[in-house]
Design an enzyme around this catalytic site. Structure first.
Site, PDB file in Angstrom:
ATOM      1  N   HIS A  88       1.345  -1.293   0.004  1.00  0.00           N
ATOM      2  CA  HIS A  88       0.377   0.424   0.316  1.00  0.00           C
ATOM      3  C   HIS A  88       1.021   1.378   0.099  1.00  0.00           C
ATOM      4  CE1 HIS A  88      -3.378   2.255  -0.358  1.00  0.00           C
ATOM      5  NE2 HIS A  88      -4.388   1.825   0.714  1.00  0.00           N
ATOM      6  N   ASP A 112      -1.927   2.087  -4.864  1.00  0.00           N
ATOM      7  CA  ASP A 112      -2.840   2.295  -3.558  1.00  0.00           C
ATOM      8  C   ASP A 112      -4.394   1.483  -4.273  1.00  0.00           C
ATOM      9  OD1 ASP A 112      -1.962   5.000  -3.467  1.00  0.00           O
ATOM     10  OD2 ASP A 112      -2.500   6.473  -5.217  1.00  0.00           O
TER      11      ASP A 112
END
Length: 408
Positions: free
Chosen positions: A379, A383
């Site tokens: 992450h 995204d």
């Protein structure tokens, strides 16, 4: 003149290995380039060959020892007439006691094949004749599993004579608890460190979807015979998912990128690491330039990796690189999982088993062959929108394979 057998060069940045298995014993004759020991490195198992023909006079290592490149493994002496003459001049030794029957069986085929210490121990424990067992290991070598399977088959085949009295029931073991302590192999230690490092470093998250496999299964059923006849390889599911991943990684390049320091490295090619099972653990050889390869070449590469992983002949070069990983837990029956990324990669696609499930199509409940797919990602770089989009592209390509032909 005695010749030393040394640990060979193991690959870039690899300086040491662990002695996994001694393939010969002192007194055995060897040919030039015949393997005498198996070495376990961080990624693959490699063999140490004898540079000369002769007789092994000494081993300077034992199973489990850590050795560096260039360390002496064994010493090979001369063979042939000179060795015979030397033996004739030696004083006669006292007659040795006859070996036990099981031991004699184990030793009777040494001239034909070499038994590893683990296999010899299994032969002695189970009392089977190794010459009657077909080996499934590399070059037809016997494995411990071959011996155990033969022993079980022998128990099944031997029937109790009708005239013989029924044997008394063996007393049930009560309260017997056993433990076995086994040192982790170097490969397993490395796998553990890398996976834990990935969890400690990356911001791991997993997104899921499900895929209707009807179209791919219909395509396979329709063309599998023609495909195998033309390309001499089976048409599997991995080729479809590899090409579908190429579409997704092209549209969402962050999923195919690395983080290196404070920079992001993007790739205009797709090198897919394919997780396959090896005797000592999971390995991830790399199918390179998948974006430029057809289904047949991808399937051939994967089949070759699977065979060589089983034989223990994968090389360091096979493992280097990789921009994205596909791991198929479905072959073992997994319904769903959250795979861990393979650093420095930023994402991994997890495939799972196919099973018939009720789904709604055009307002009606129908049965379809469905598979859960999972995309674990870092992450820090990717995204949630990008990850979900990439997985959705893979899903749509599998459900409508025509998309892979017209690049949609």
């Amino acid at each position: 003149m005695p010749t030393e057998v040394k640990v060979p060069t193991l690959g870039e940045s690899v300086t040491e290995a662990t002695i996994g298995e001694l393939l010969k014993k002192v007194g055995d004759t060897v040919k030039i380039d015949e393997p005498i020991a198996s070495l376990e490195t961080d990624k693959v198992a490699v063999e140490a060959p004898s540079p000369v023909a002769g007789t092994i006079t000494e081993f300077r290592v034992a199973v489990g020892d850590t050795v560096e490149v260039g360390a002496i493994i064994a010493v090979v002496g001369e063979s042939g007439a000179a060795a015979t003459a030397a033996a004739s001049e030696a004083p006669a030794a006292a007659p040795a006691p006859a070996p036990a029957p099981a031991q004699a069986k184990a030793e009777s085929i040494d001239a034909a094949q070499t038994l590893s210490p683990a296999v010899r121990r299994a032969v002695l424990e189970h009392g089977v004749d190794p010459s009657t067992i077909k080996g499934t290991g590399k070059d037809g070598r016997l494995t411990k599993e071959d011996v155990i399977a033969a022993a079980e088959a022998k128990k099944t085949d031997v029937a109790t004579p009708a005239s013989a009295p029924a044997p008394a029931a063996a007393p049930l073991a009560t309260g017997e608890r056993r433990e076995e302590r086994v040192k982790m192999t170097r490969m397993r230690q490395t796998i553990a460190k890398r996976l834990k490092s990935a969890q400690d470093t990356a911001a791991l998250l997993t997104t899921f979807n499900d895929v209707d496999m009807s179209a791919v299964m219909e395509a396979r059923d329709k063309y599998k015979d023609l495909f195998a006849k033309k390309h001499d390889v089976r048409l599997g599911f991995m080729g479809f998912f590899a090409k579908a991943a190429c579409l997704a990684l092209k549209d969402v390049p962050a999923v195919n990128a690395y983080i290196e320091g404070d920079e992001i490295i993007y790739h205009d090619y797709v090198d897919i690491s394919v997780a396959v099972s090896a005797p000592n653990g999971l390995v991830v050889p790399v199918v390179r330039d998948c974006q430029a390869k057809g289904f047949a070449q991808i399937e051939k590469d994967i089949a070759d990796f699977g065979k060589r992983a089983k034989d223990g002949t994968l090389t360091m070069e096979d493992m280097k690189g990789g921009t994205f990983t596909i791991s198929n837990g479905g072959v073992f029956g997994s319904l769903m999982s959250t795979p861990i990324i393979n650093p420095p990669q930023s994402a991994v696609l997890g495939l799972h088993r196919i099973e018939d499930r009720p789904v709604v199509r055009n307002g009606e409940i129908v049965i379809r062959p469905m598979m859960y797919i999972a995309l674990s990602y870092d992450h820090r770089l990717i995204d949630g929108r990008e990850a979900v989009t990439a997985l959705k592209i893979i899903k749509e390509a599998i459900e409508d394979p025509t998309r892979m032909l017209i690049d949609l």
